[in-house]
Design an enzyme around this catalytic site. Sequence first.
Site, short mmCIF file in Angstrom:
data_model
loop_
_atom_site.label_atom_id
_atom_site.label_comp_id
_atom_site.label_asym_id
_atom_site.label_seq_id
_atom_site.Cartn_x
_atom_site.Cartn_y
_atom_site.Cartn_z
N HIS A 161 2.56 3.36 -8.86
CA HIS A 161 2.54 1.84 -9.09
C HIS A 161 3.44 1.31 -9.90
O HIS A 161 4.00 0.27 -9.45
CB HIS A 161 1.17 1.82 -10.04
CG HIS A 161 -0.06 2.21 -9.25
ND1 HIS A 161 -0.24 1.79 -7.88
CD2 HIS A 161 -1.28 2.96 -9.56
CE1 HIS A 161 -1.48 2.21 -7.68
NE2 HIS A 161 -1.94 2.81 -8.12
N LEU A 181 11.07 -20.31 -3.98
CA LEU A 181 9.87 -19.70 -3.34
C LEU A 181 8.65 -19.44 -4.27
O LEU A 181 8.90 -19.47 -5.58
CB LEU A 181 10.47 -18.17 -3.11
CG LEU A 181 9.56 -17.08 -2.70
CD1 LEU A 181 10.08 -16.56 -1.39
CD2 LEU A 181 8.94 -16.16 -3.58
N ASP A 229 0.75 -1.23 -0.15
CA ASP A 229 0.01 0.05 -0.09
C ASP A 229 1.02 1.36 0.12
O ASP A 229 1.99 1.25 0.40
CB ASP A 229 -0.79 0.23 1.30
CG ASP A 229 -2.14 0.98 1.11
OD1 ASP A 229 -2.19 1.35 -0.06
OD2 ASP A 229 -2.94 1.23 2.21
C1 FPP Z 1 -2.30 0.07 -3.32
O1 FPP Z 1 -1.51 1.45 -3.18
C2 FPP Z 1 -1.52 -0.50 -4.39
C3 FPP Z 1 -2.09 -1.10 -5.51
C4 FPP Z 1 -3.45 -0.97 -5.55
C5 FPP Z 1 -1.44 -1.80 -6.63
C6 FPP Z 1 -0.14 -2.69 -5.97
C7 FPP Z 1 0.49 -3.35 -7.29
C8 FPP Z 1 1.90 -3.13 -7.30
C9 FPP Z 1 2.77 -2.70 -6.30
C10 FPP Z 1 2.45 -3.83 -8.40
C11 FPP Z 1 2.18 -5.26 -8.58
C12 FPP Z 1 3.03 -6.06 -9.61
C13 FPP Z 1 2.71 -6.61 -10.58
C14 FPP Z 1 3.60 -7.53 -11.40
C15 FPP Z 1 1.28 -7.11 -10.78
P1 FPP Z 1 -2.43 2.70 -3.24
O2 FPP Z 1 -2.54 3.15 -4.69
O3 FPP Z 1 -3.69 2.27 -2.78
O4 FPP Z 1 -1.81 3.76 -2.66
P2 FPP Z 1 -2.67 5.08 -1.77
O5 FPP Z 1 -3.38 4.37 -0.67
O6 FPP Z 1 -1.12 5.96 -1.32
O7 FPP Z 1 -3.24 5.72 -2.82
#
Ligand code: FPP
Length: 257
Positions: free
Chosen positions: A54, A148, A37
Site C-alpha cells: 500500500h 488537473l 489494485d
Molecule cells: C487494492 O489493492 C488497493 C487498496 C485497497 C488501496 C489503494 C490505495 C493506494 C494505492 C494509496 C492511496 C493513496 C492515498 C493518498 C489515499 P489490494 O490490497 O486489494 O491488492 P491485492 O488484491 O493484491 O490484495
Amino acid sequence: MWKHIRQWLGSKSTTQIHVAKNLATDNIPAHVAIVMDGNGRWAKKRGLPRVAGHYSGMKNVKKITLAANAIGVKVLTMYAFSTENWKRPKDEVEFLMKLPQEFFPLEIDELMENNVQVRMTGWREGLPADTLEAVDNAIERTKHNTGLILNFALNYGGRKELLSGVQQMMRDAKQGKLNPDDLDEAIFSEYMLTDGLPDPDLFIRTSGELRLSNFLLWQLAYSELWFTDAYWPEFTEEHFYQAIAEYQRRVRRYGGL
Ligand code: FPP
C-alpha cells in the site's frame, strides 16, 4: 515568475509527450478513473507485508497524476478506499487511513507547482478525524488551482451512492422540490457524489482483475475499460500512455452506429 516558467516548460513537454507516445492531442480522455489494485500481491511476491504494498502504491499516485496532467487529462479519480474495505483486518485499515497524512505532506508542494486541485468523493462519516484533516487541508490548499483535478475516492461505494441519491430524490419529491416526471440523466447525476464532474471516459484497473468492484456504477455507463496485469505499485507512465493510446484507437458509439 518561477511558476510561469514551470508552466511554460510544462506545456512544452506536454507536446513532446504527445509526439513521443504517438498520442493525438485532440482526443485525450477528460476523466480517467483508476482502480489501483494489486498492492497486497505486489508485496507478497517480494516477501513483504501487505502494507508495504500500500505504501508503494501510494508513492505511485503522484507519478501517474503528473503523467495524466502532462497530456491534458482534466480529472483523475483514484479508488483509494471502498466502503467494503472496512472488512479488512484492523491493522490494514488503520494503515490505509494513515496514507493521506503521509501522502499530502510529501507531495503537496509538487501538486501545487503543477496546479493540481485535490478533491474527495466518498462519505466523510466513518473516516478518522486525522485522515479527514489531512484531506481537508490538501483540498483547501489546492482549491484555487485550475489544473488537473486529483479526486480521491475515499470511503466510496457505488451502490451506496445510488441508494442515498435515490433516497434524497424521494425526499425532494415528497417535499415538492423534484417532479418525478422531470427526472432525467442530468438531474440524476446531480444527486451523485461526483456532481459537477464529467463521467469518466476511460476506466483503468490494474492487477489482472476484470471487475468494476462497485466503483462509479452510474458514471461508468459509457466508459472505455482498460485492464493490465501489472500490479498498481509497478504501474508506470508507460502503462498509462498505453491505455490512452488504446483509448484513442477505439470508436465510442454510445449505443449509436
Ligand atoms: C487494492 O489493492 C488497493 C487498496 C485497497 C488501496 C489503494 C490505495 C493506494 C494505492 C494509496 C492511496 C493513496 C492515498 C493518498 C489515499 P489490494 O490490497 O486489494 O491488492 P491485492 O488484491 O493484491 O490484495
